[in-house]
Design an enzyme around this catalytic site. Structure first.
Site, PDB file in Angstrom:
ATOM      1  CD  GLU B 119      44.355  27.440  11.384  1.00 52.62           C
ATOM      2  OE1 GLU B 119      45.527  27.336  12.987  1.00 52.62           O
ATOM      3  OE2 GLU B 119      45.205  27.984  10.514  1.00 52.62           O
ATOM      4  CG  HIS B 191      47.095  24.095   0.399  1.00 53.21           C
ATOM      5  ND1 HIS B 191      48.543  23.988   0.377  1.00 53.21           N
ATOM      6  CD2 HIS B 191      46.952  25.209   1.491  1.00 53.21           C
ATOM      7  CE1 HIS B 191      49.117  24.786   1.149  1.00 53.21           C
ATOM      8  NE2 HIS B 191      48.139  25.582   1.478  1.00 53.21           N
TER       9      HIS B 191
END
Lengths: 420, 386
Positions: B119, B191
């Protein structure tokens, strides 16, 4: 006893090892030693590879079979439970990679630490976790290894040296280096195995961790479980150099057939000795996952079915052990089938038991955020919500925050799902 | 999610008369971009859109869900700007939420490509790409995974300050970071998080969250073409659930402009993203008990439209803010403080915040954690009866 020879890319099991000798079976004692040759030689980077000959015993071979069969069965059962919506959240299955967990455990002790990412069910079993704890955690029940608060990705077992399942790709590796430092500092002769996948191998923090480990000669072993796909991306699409065992440059590495439990065992034994003497090492386990990345991935869109069935036929870790058992005449095919039946029953029983375990009490929502009495009290916030309330939610939460003793007396357990 | 369809549709023509260029300069952000680097094309698009608007007024699009709307927006963005790129983990296969389906086939692997799982690298790379005058549209697979990009160097220290610290020589205005955020019912700890408040603490970036497919498309196109780096959070709960008619053509919705999506007189409710549908249900319930609620979609969290909220609170005298992120230090706290500063004498009750609880996002306890309709309704009542 060099039984197995490899040639093709798929490294098929030797047919010579496949024959069974039912009539020649003899009782075995644990002192018997058997020497097994690893499927393929190790490939080393900046170090001398260990020998291909691995010593084992009949008892160990049989336990490999049973443990691996248990792991396999557990993952298949988890798959069905997920589809039945009894497991919620994210769930990543380990079937295909069992040899890594089994082989590693055989080479180390529970004083050594293991830390991994979210594909953690079987490593937990290997560290002494039980099926009931595993299934309870998967289904979010009190009897789970993290009290039902973690779920599939967050299995832990402190007394087994299992520092758990971590959710963020690659983030567990620097933690593992910290564990290794603690071990070295307290002059223990123990090491840490920090596991990560081929996808995580490209994360920057891995290299930061590796540098520290090498700089300070920490007893850390970075284990790259290379199952060749980071989610749906094949390793060659994501990595300029998929030779992960060489990624450490100045850190030695070893490429291991991760489908061969004995190769893994040999490599981990070697790695532990090396790490205690010389500092970190990278082990690349060449392995394969049969299932998709997670339950939302069918696992068949980015690879061919032929590839999966080819690996199943020719490299399956469980079949390899089965053939070794048969070739050494330690059990008959029927006996092995019976073991598998027993395992199946154990798994079914564990599931039934896990289903009996209640959901965590609602007050658990607020526990372990901080150490009790050393953090923020949630009750104020709840009171604010509940000022003029006649709501079911608030009554229940207030009841819940009044503590476990009073709550346990109530016959009707509160299920969070039924609260609304 | 049928309630979303009930949201009054945005007034297309009137919005476009005040599209992002004018509205943003009014707030002192992104004044005219100099020397044709990335970004200066705002006016150009606005004009095109006005023309399109005249041509296509009255045309309605197909009924599509939120991820398809995002997909449409990305198609348009790549089609209308040859220097736009889409990249992220698994995007060339369509992404885990199918938002990027078909992009690689249509625009080629040079413009739509997978990145490794890194990322920090993705965002850092995007900043560099944008600094050369391109439109870099980066996808972070889940907002929960954005932290490696956040803490090390990229979003906060590199992207947000690039223009400022280079004395406007450089910028990464073409950068848009897309990330799905929020609960999905069973996502668990990693999540489901809503990290928007972290980014709202960083001057120099914009933070935008849409509530429904048509908004998502228009806002995403605005974000991509905005001359500032933008973090665009998509409510993943609505990817499939929210379905409505979305105009097929290229249109943009103004940033930093909140929208009153339900008018009322007793209390103002402010929210964004998926939470609005929950709040709307609470408004409907409250209505049955004679409480008239005004519901505002903030849409852009940074820089946010204080005027609209202020005007509404001056009218109703009460304010409730709701978001999924934990209450402490959430963006609701900022709204509350600003409105108390501005409307102190008009307030008839303390500002209420119905948000996520101050715990990690739980797995089995998600229904307890969430700012549900009942919690909001309860707070509406207690605020009105204060």
């Amino acid at each position: 006893m060099a039984l197995i020879h490899r040639s093709s890319i798929l490294k098929p099991l030797s047919t010579a090892a496949a024959a069974s000798f039912p009539s020649l079976r003899r009782p075995f004692s644990s002192s018997d030693t058997i020497t097994v040759e690893t499927s393929i030689p190790f490939t080393a980077h900046n170090c001398d590879p260990p020998s291909r000959s691995v010593e084992t015993s009949p008892a160990e071979l049989m336990s490999f079979f049973r443990d691996m069969a248990t792991m396999r069965r557990m993952e298949i059962a988890a798959d069905s439970l997920y589809k039945a919506k009894l497991i919620r959240g994210f769930c990543h299955l380990y079937d295909g990679q069992e040899a890594v967990a089994i082989g590693m455990e055989a080479a180390i002790t529970r004083k050594d630490c293991i830390i991994t990412a979210y594909r953690d069910h079987c490593l937990f079993l290997g560290r002494g976790g039980t099926l009931v704890e595993a299934f309870s955690e998967l289904m979010g029940r009190q009897a789970g290894c993290s009290k039902g608060k973690g779920g599939s990705m967050h299995f832990y077992k402190k007394e087994g040296g299992f520092y758990g399942g971590h959710g963020i790709v690659g983030a567990q590796v620097p933690l593992g280096i910290g564990l290794a430092f603690a071990q070295k500092y307290s002059k223990e002769d123990h090491v840490t195995f920090a596991l990560y996948g081929d996808g995580a191998a490209n994360q920057g923090q891995l290299f930061e961790a590796l540098n520290m480990a090498a700089l300070w000669d920490l007893p850390a072993i970075l284990v790259c479980e290379n199952n060749h796909y980071g989610m749906g991306t094949a390793e060659w699409r994501a990595a300029k150099s998929p030779a992960y065992y060489k990624r450490g440059d100045y850190v030695p590495g070893l490429k291991v057939d991760g489908m061969d439990a004995f190769a893994v065992k040999q490599a981990c034994k070697f790695a532990k000795e090396h790490a205690l003497k010389n500092g970190p090492l990278i082990l690349e386990m060449d392995t394969y996952r049969y299932h998709g990345h997670s339950m939302s991935d069918p696992g068949s869109t980015y690879r061919t079915r032929d590839e999966i069935s080819g690996v199943r036929q020719e490299r399956d870790p469980l079949e390899r052990i089965r053939k070794l058992v048969l070739s050494h005449d330690l059990a008959t095919e029927k006996e092995l089938k019976d073991i598998e039946k027993e395992v199946r029953k154990e798994v079914d029983d564990a599931i039934a038991q896990a289903k009996e375990s209640p959901m965590p009490e609602p007050f658990e929502l607020f526990t372990n955020v901080y150490v009790k009495d050393f953090g923020v009290e949630m009750i104020w916030h709840l009171e604010q919500i509940g000022k003029n309330s006649e709501l079911c939610f608030l009554e229940k939460i207030q009841l819940a925050t009044s503590g476990p003793t009073r709550h346990q007396k109530k016959k009707n357990r509160i299920s969070p799902n039924k609260c609304f | 999610m049928t309630s979303l369809r009930r949201f009054p549709r945005f007034d297309f023509a009137s919005k476009f008369t005040t599209t992002s260029c004018t509205s943003s300069s009014r707030r002192g952000f992104s004044t005219t971009t100099s020397s044709g680097s990335s970004g200066g094309s705002c006016t150009e698009y606005a004009l095109t859109l006005q023309q399109q608007q005249q041509l296509e007024s009255g045309s309605t699009g197909k009924s599509i869900n939120l991820f398809s709307a995002i997909n449409q927006a990305l198609h348009i963005a790549l089609d209308s700007d040859p220097r736009a790129y889409v990249f992220g983990e698994d995007v060339s296969f369509g992404g885990v939420f199918r938002c990027t389906t078909g992009l690689a086939d249509r625009f080629g692997k040079q413009r739509v490509f997978n990145t490794p799982l890194c990322e920090q690298g993705i965002v850092g790379f995007g900043i560099g790409l944008a600094a050369m005058g391109n439109r870099a549209i980066a996808e972070i697979q889940f907002a929960d995974y954005i932290y490696p990009a956040f803490d090390q160097a990229c979003i906060v220290n590199e992207a947000a300050k690039f223009r400022y610290r280079s004395g406007n020589q450089f910028n990464c205005g073409g950068l848009t970071i897309r990330a799905p955020y929020g609960a999905v019912g069973h996502g668990g700890h990693y999540h489901s998080q809503s990290p928007e408040a972290f980014f709202c603490h960083v001057p120099g970036i914009k933070v935008v969250i849409p509530r429904c497919p048509s908004q998502a498309k228009g806002l995403l196109l605005s974000c991509i073409r905005d001359p500032n780096p933008v973090v665009f959070f998509e409510p993943k709960w609505l990817y499939r659930l929210a379905v409505e008619e979305v105009p097929e053509h290229d249109y943009m919705l103004p940033l930093s402009e909140a929208e009153v999506i339900r008018e009322g007189s007793d209390i103002t409710l402010v929210g964004w993203g998926a939470q609005l549908s929950v709040m709307e249900q609470a408004c409907v319930e409250a209505e049955k008990e004679g409480i008239s609620c005004e519901l505002i979609d903030l849409k852009t969290l940074l820089p946010w439209d204080k005027e609209t909220v202020e005007a509404s609170v001056c009218k109703t005298g009460r304010l409730l803010i709701s978001h999924e992120a934990p209450v402490t230090g959430g963006f609701g706290a900022e709204i509350s403080a600003s409105i108390v500063e501005r409307c102190f004498l008009r307030l008839e009750a303390p500002v209420a915040r119905i948000c996520g609880l101050d715990t990690p996002f739980p797995l089995v306890f998600e229904p307890f954690y969430m700012p549900t309709k009942n919690k909001i309704l309860d707070a509406i009542k207690s605020t009105v009866n204060y």
